[in-house]
Design a protein around this motif. Sequence first.
Motif, PDB file in Angstrom:
ATOM      1  N   SER B  42       0.836  -1.188   0.000  1.00 17.52           N
ATOM      2  CA  SER B  42       0.000   0.000   0.000  1.00 17.52           C
ATOM      3  C   SER B  42       0.880   1.251   0.000  1.00 17.52           C
ATOM      4  CB  SER B  42      -0.871  -0.026   1.249  1.00 17.52           C
ATOM      5  OG  SER B  42      -1.927   0.866   1.113  1.00 17.52           O
ATOM      6  N   GLY B  43       0.535   2.208  -0.846  1.00 15.46           N
ATOM      7  CA  GLY B  43       1.271   3.456  -0.887  1.00 15.46           C
ATOM      8  C   GLY B  43       2.497   3.444  -1.766  1.00 15.46           C
ATOM      9  N   SER B  44       2.734   2.336  -2.493  1.00 14.28           N
ATOM     10  CA  SER B  44       3.947   2.273  -3.301  1.00 14.28           C
ATOM     11  C   SER B  44       3.794   2.990  -4.641  1.00 14.28           C
ATOM     12  CB  SER B  44       4.343   0.811  -3.524  1.00 14.28           C
ATOM     13  OG  SER B  44       3.271   0.087  -4.068  1.00 14.28           O
ATOM     14  N   GLY B  45       2.613   3.508  -4.923  1.00 13.73           N
ATOM     15  CA  GLY B  45       2.442   4.303  -6.140  1.00 13.73           C
ATOM     16  C   GLY B  45       1.796   3.555  -7.288  1.00 13.73           C
ATOM     17  N   LYS B  46       1.173   2.415  -7.011  1.00 13.91           N
ATOM     18  CA  LYS B  46       0.545   1.625  -8.077  1.00 13.91           C
ATOM     19  C   LYS B  46      -0.628   2.366  -8.711  1.00 13.91           C
ATOM     20  CE  LYS B  46      -0.499  -1.770  -5.243  1.00 13.91           C
ATOM     21  NZ  LYS B  46      -0.107  -1.223  -3.926  1.00 13.91           N
ATOM     22  N   SER B  47      -1.504   2.843  -7.860  1.00 11.39           N
ATOM     23  CA  SER B  47      -2.688   3.531  -8.406  1.00 11.39           C
ATOM     24  C   SER B  47      -2.291   4.805  -9.136  1.00 11.39           C
ATOM     25  CB  SER B  47      -3.663   3.887  -7.287  1.00 11.39           C
ATOM     26  OG  SER B  47      -4.106   2.735  -6.643  1.00 11.39           O
ATOM     27  N   VAL B  48      -1.344   5.518  -8.586  1.00 12.16           N
ATOM     28  CA  VAL B  48      -0.924   6.764  -9.224  1.00 12.16           C
ATOM     29  C   VAL B  48      -0.357   6.473 -10.612  1.00 12.16           C
ATOM     30  CG1 VAL B  48       0.678   8.694  -9.072  1.00 12.16           C
ATOM     31  CG2 VAL B  48      -0.555   7.949  -7.040  1.00 12.16           C
ATOM     32  N   GLU B 179      -6.792  -3.113  -8.555  1.00 12.86           N
ATOM     33  CA  GLU B 179      -7.260  -4.016  -7.497  1.00 12.86           C
ATOM     34  C   GLU B 179      -8.755  -4.316  -7.635  1.00 12.86           C
ATOM     35  OE1 GLU B 179      -5.620  -3.546  -3.665  1.00 12.86           O
ATOM     36  OE2 GLU B 179      -4.469  -1.781  -4.228  1.00 12.86           O
ATOM     37  N   HIS B 212      -2.292  -6.476  -4.620  1.00  7.15           N
ATOM     38  CA  HIS B 212      -1.412  -6.763  -3.488  1.00  7.15           C
ATOM     39  C   HIS B 212      -1.037  -8.223  -3.479  1.00  7.15           C
ATOM     40  CE1 HIS B 212      -3.294  -3.440  -0.839  1.00  7.15           C
ATOM     41  NE2 HIS B 212      -2.123  -3.064  -1.290  1.00  7.15           N
TER      42      HIS B 212
END
Lengths: 318, 343
Positions: B42-48, B179, B212
């Motif tokens: 979480s927060g690693s920049g996947k969605s961005v 996701e 994930h």
Amino acid sequence: MIRYILRRIVYAIPIAFGVSVVCFSLVYIAPGDPLQTVMPPDATAETIAIVKHAYGFDRPLPMQFLIWLGRVVTGDFGVSIATRRPVFLEVSEALANTALLAMFAVPLAFFTGYVMGAVAGSFAGRWIDRVVTGAAVVGVSLPNYWLGIVLVIVFAVEYMVLPATGMGPSGSTAFNLAQWSNVQFLVLPVITLAMIPIGILARTTRAAVAEVRNQDFVQTLRAKGLSEWAVTRHVLKNAMPQVMAVMGLQFGYLLGGSILVETVFTWPGSGFLLSKAIINRDVPVLQGTILVLSLVFVTTNLVVDLLQSLIDPRIRRA
Amino acid sequence: MPLAEVRDLYVRFVTREATVYAVNGVGFTVRPGEVLCILGESGSGKSVTLRALMRLLPARRTQIRGSVTVEGQNVLGMPRRALRDLRGGLVAMIFQEPMTALDPVYTVGQQIGETIRRHTGCGREAARRRALELLEMVRIPSAARRLDAYPHELSGGLRQRVMIAMALSCSPRLLLADEPTTALDATVQVQVLILLRRLQRELGMGMIFVTHDLGVAAEIADTVAVMYAGRIVESGPVGQILNAPAHPYTAGLLASTVHGQSRDRDIDAIAGSPPDMRRLPQGCSFAPRCPLRMAECRFAVPEPRFPVRGHMAACHAVAHSSPATQAAVTPTVAGSRATISAR
Ligand SMILES: Nc1ncnc2c1ncn2[C@@H]1O[C@H](COP(=O)(O)OP(=O)(O)OP(=O)(O)O)[C@@H](O)[C@H]1O
Ligand SMILES: [Mg+2]
């Protein structure tokens, strides 16, 4: 949907009953004797007792209420203590005069407030949002009797372009909407009345629109390739139920007539009637006016509920 | 020609309080019909990263650098009009939360129809017929009735099927799935996953699938890219990455899944926590948590290394192989598709 409508209407009945109980008893909770103003100060106890009996003030309260309610349901609101005219006439005339103001103040306030709020909410955080929000705060914070007096000083006294008070030139009997000589009397009170609803509506709409714009589905709409305008249409529809709730309240407020504004402009509407009735302790008029206004509120709420559920299907399930 | 190509992508969110360095030099390629899985905490920049492919990031606060091309079109440079034609047309997206990703006050049929009308210019009736076909294609039972349902009247799994139908309504060449199964019940997850993979194959779409979940990646991916703190730390064919990870972070991820923890939980078997994206460490972002940490890890961001042809790992501890093989970052992997176990 039909079932939902019926259910809402059935729910409104006990509310209306409760409202009538409250306005009936409010008058008795308030201090002061209603007969005091009509009786000469030197009236004998005997005379007072006779008058009391004639008006039914000597019966137990629940009885008075039931008798009153029974007559009210048939449209008989009794007779004004001050003018001796039927309360029904007094109230309906006053309400018609206030409705005349509301007829213009409601569209003015709703349109202006909604557009301001929708623009501000769509550009939340930008300069236009700050300008609108600032203006809305000013609109809400200005005491409207003060604004009314200022408008009168400027437009009626200084420039003499608009009349200061009243409903028409002296001697005119009916209000003619097609004639400027009548319509000019509407301008200042309508603007004065609309100011606070504009501010309230602008703020509510801004908040609702800005909140909806932050919801996830807006991103889906953009991802579908919709234009900003099409996205805004979705956002506005989603914000509408919240906006309509406030519109309903403001509608009731405008139809109820503002005591202060109608007094400043000597506009013989329901607010004016109410203040006269309070000063004269005219109990039947007070009761009739409050009851009718409350029923207007209850009906407005019902209509708003139904409109909301028409827009947002999730409300129907509740 | 690759279907989608991302080069040196940097995304920063600038606010008055802080700057978030969400994506820091990401690059990958997706060929037509290929499935790329982006893995990461979480927060690693996947969605961005995914949103950048459609330029869906808030324009005012976001600074984007690098290049994003889809079918030869420059996404980051194209005018707004062309961008709107691309969104939902050439490239479509499925979101994580089917609960909140659909507009609550429009029916399912209206929402799908709107997309179709926007991109094909057809009339209401035709759009409705097509919407019905789509609902049937995603196997929604009694589709005709569901066309007039509102999102809240559907279960999570059905809602996600509606999202898929909407995304596929204008036959995109590239499907972005952020996701798409995370918010669903385990059994529904599998059904939606099977559906997605079947449609992806039948329609020959390229797909970028964010998750994930290594198990999901094994079932659906051709190639895998592992993200950490806004960088791709390892990428390559799915079999290679999952069987012989070269980067210690990937190895840690794998080790933590073997113990069979619940699928929707974050992977927490690696000691420590991800870095603050407002203040990234100077060298390798993973260094503070890394079991193989060396002195140079603190100072230099590791260059990509290629232990095997097509398998990239950005780690000082990984040995270079011959430089000639470095060209292919994401090779095609004939025959190495992992298969979903039979229903
Ligand atoms: N609009 C935004 N403004 C500011 N910061 C943002 C914004 N969107 C994302 N971020 C930040 O960028 C970083 C990467 O976020 P991103 O959503 O890509 O993570 P993710 O890998 O998708 O995580 P998850 O698995 O939880 O979805 C996070 O630190 C997040 O807080
Ligand atoms: Mg995400």
